[in-house]
Design an enzyme around this catalytic site. Structure first.
Site, PDB file in Angstrom:
ATOM      1  CB  SER A  11       6.892  -0.736   0.216  1.00  0.00           C
ATOM      2  OG  SER A  11       6.264   0.448  -0.204  1.00  0.00           O
ATOM      3  CG  HIS A  36       3.015  -2.078  -1.688  1.00  0.00           C
ATOM      4  ND1 HIS A  36       1.715  -2.517  -1.691  1.00  0.00           N
ATOM      5  CD2 HIS A  36       3.008  -0.867  -1.080  1.00  0.00           C
ATOM      6  CE1 HIS A  36       0.943  -1.608  -1.094  1.00  0.00           C
ATOM      7  NE2 HIS A  36       1.717  -0.587  -0.720  1.00  0.00           N
ATOM      8  CG  ASP A  38       3.177   2.800  -1.284  1.00  0.00           C
ATOM      9  OD1 ASP A  38       2.068   2.324  -0.978  1.00  0.00           O
ATOM     10  OD2 ASP A  38       4.252   2.421  -0.786  1.00  0.00           O
ATOM     11  CG  MET A  40       1.345   8.291  -1.726  1.00  0.00           C
ATOM     12  SD  MET A  40       2.376   8.742  -0.324  1.00  0.00           S
ATOM     13  CE  MET A  40       2.944   7.120   0.213  1.00  0.00           C
ATOM     14  CG  MET A  71      -2.445   5.540  -0.227  1.00  0.00           C
ATOM     15  SD  MET A  71      -0.801   5.513   0.496  1.00  0.00           S
ATOM     16  CE  MET A  71       0.098   4.742  -0.839  1.00  0.00           C
ATOM     17  CG  MET A 142      -3.659   1.806   5.192  1.00  0.00           C
ATOM     18  SD  MET A 142      -2.311   1.343   4.088  1.00  0.00           S
ATOM     19  CE  MET A 142      -0.947   2.305   4.729  1.00  0.00           C
TER      20      MET A 142
HETATM   21  C1  DX5 Z   1       2.713   4.272   3.392  1.00  0.00           C
HETATM   22  C2  DX5 Z   1       2.776   3.295   2.260  1.00  0.00           C
HETATM   23  C3  DX5 Z   1       3.605   2.111   2.540  1.00  0.00           C
HETATM   24  C4  DX5 Z   1       5.044   2.402   2.857  1.00  0.00           C
HETATM   25  C5  DX5 Z   1       5.406   1.508   4.002  1.00  0.00           C
HETATM   26  O1  DX5 Z   1       1.617   5.082   3.287  1.00  0.00           O
HETATM   27  O2  DX5 Z   1       1.482   2.857   1.884  1.00  0.00           O
HETATM   28  O3  DX5 Z   1       3.507   1.119   1.522  1.00  0.00           O
HETATM   29  O4  DX5 Z   1       5.946   2.171   1.805  1.00  0.00           O
HETATM   30  O5  DX5 Z   1       6.662   1.830   4.431  1.00  0.00           O
HETATM   31  P1  DX5 Z   1       7.305   1.187   5.740  1.00  0.00           P
HETATM   32  O6  DX5 Z   1       7.390  -0.282   5.533  1.00  0.00           O
HETATM   33  O7  DX5 Z   1       8.632   1.866   5.815  1.00  0.00           O
HETATM   34  O8  DX5 Z   1       6.417   1.554   6.915  1.00  0.00           O
HETATM   35 ZN    ZN Z   2       1.344   1.113   0.475  1.00  0.00          ZN
END
Ligand code: DX5
Ligand code: ZN
Length: 222
Positions: A11, A36, A38, A40, A71, A142
């Site tokens: 990620s 991945h 993210d 937000m 997200m 999640m």
């Molecule tokens: C959190 C993200 C994840 C995040 C996970 O809301 O959607 O993809 O990067 O991070 P770790 O693996 O550190 O929990």
């Molecule tokens: Zn994520």
């Protein structure tokens, strides 16, 4: 055991964005096939990250599959832009779409040309959404409340992983949040096959070994 292979997705939220191209090259060199991303919007979650501009920059620097996790409160408004920027897979939250609009949302998402996914927050029961899940390419559960990397895994999600796996023997099930060497054996035993790994991956001194170990799926008794 499901037929969907186990895949580790670093990620990028936890990478060094000042060295983005190098980080992507390192993920490929470590054996990752997908990363991945993210997104937000500071509304659906209390954090703000990146938009299509940065996905387009990633696309120019790597051939890795870009798995984009939206997200966002209004994900369908932006899905085509992320696809045009180079997203290979786009996942939206069912909480953002709502039950009445879900079928239209899935058709719109599919029409972008990306692989499609539905994401579920820890308190959302995916069993209420099985008709929708039957129409998409992956289910993302999640295992933390979304918004930040580095949070602790929520074990109460484990029965939800098992419930989705029981209903959909072959659907790729992604888990996201708190995934590391201690939780990987648990979620894989439950039926997860796509392992998003942020802080644990980027902190690991030997990420290639982490990927090899996780994707081999042989963890002994759990
Ligand atoms: C959190 C993200 C994840 C995040 C996970 O809301 O959607 O993809 O990067 O991070 P770790 O693996 O550190 O929990
Ligand atoms: Zn994520």
């Amino acid at each position: 055991m499901s037929q969907s292979p186990i895949i580790v997705l670093p990620s990028l939220l936890s990478c060094d964005f000042a060295r983005l191209a190098d980080e992507l090259a390192a993920c490929a060199a470590a054996g990752a096939s997908q990363v991945h991303v993210d997104v937000m919007d500071a509304h659906f979650v209390p954090n703000l990250t990146l938009g299509p501009l940065l996905v387009e920059a990633m696309r120019r620097s790597t051939d890795l599959v870009l798995d984009v996790h939206l997200m966002m409160t209004d994900p369908l408004r932006y899905a085509q832009s992320f696809r045009d920027a180079g997203a290979d897979a786009i996942t939206v939250h069912v909480e953002a779409v709502g039950p009445r609009a879900i079928d239209d949302a899935i058709s719109q998402l599919r029409s972008t040309g990306a692989a499609t996914g539905l994401a579920f927050n820890p308190d959302t029961d995916p069993c209420m959404w099985f008709d929708a899940l039957a129409q998409v390419d992956q289910c993302m559960l999640m295992t933390v409340y979304p918004g930040f990397g580095g949070q602790a895994f929520i074990p109460a999600v484990r029965p939800r992983i098992r419930a989705v796996r029981e209903r959909f023997p072959q659907l790729p099930i992604m888990v996201d949040g708190g995934i590391d060497r201690s939780t990987i054996p648990l979620v894989v035993a439950d039926g997860a096959t796509r392992l998003v790994c942020g802080s644990a991956y980027f902190k690991d001194p030997d990420p290639a070994a982490l990927i090899r170990w996780a994707q081999a799926g042989e963890y002994g008794d759990v």
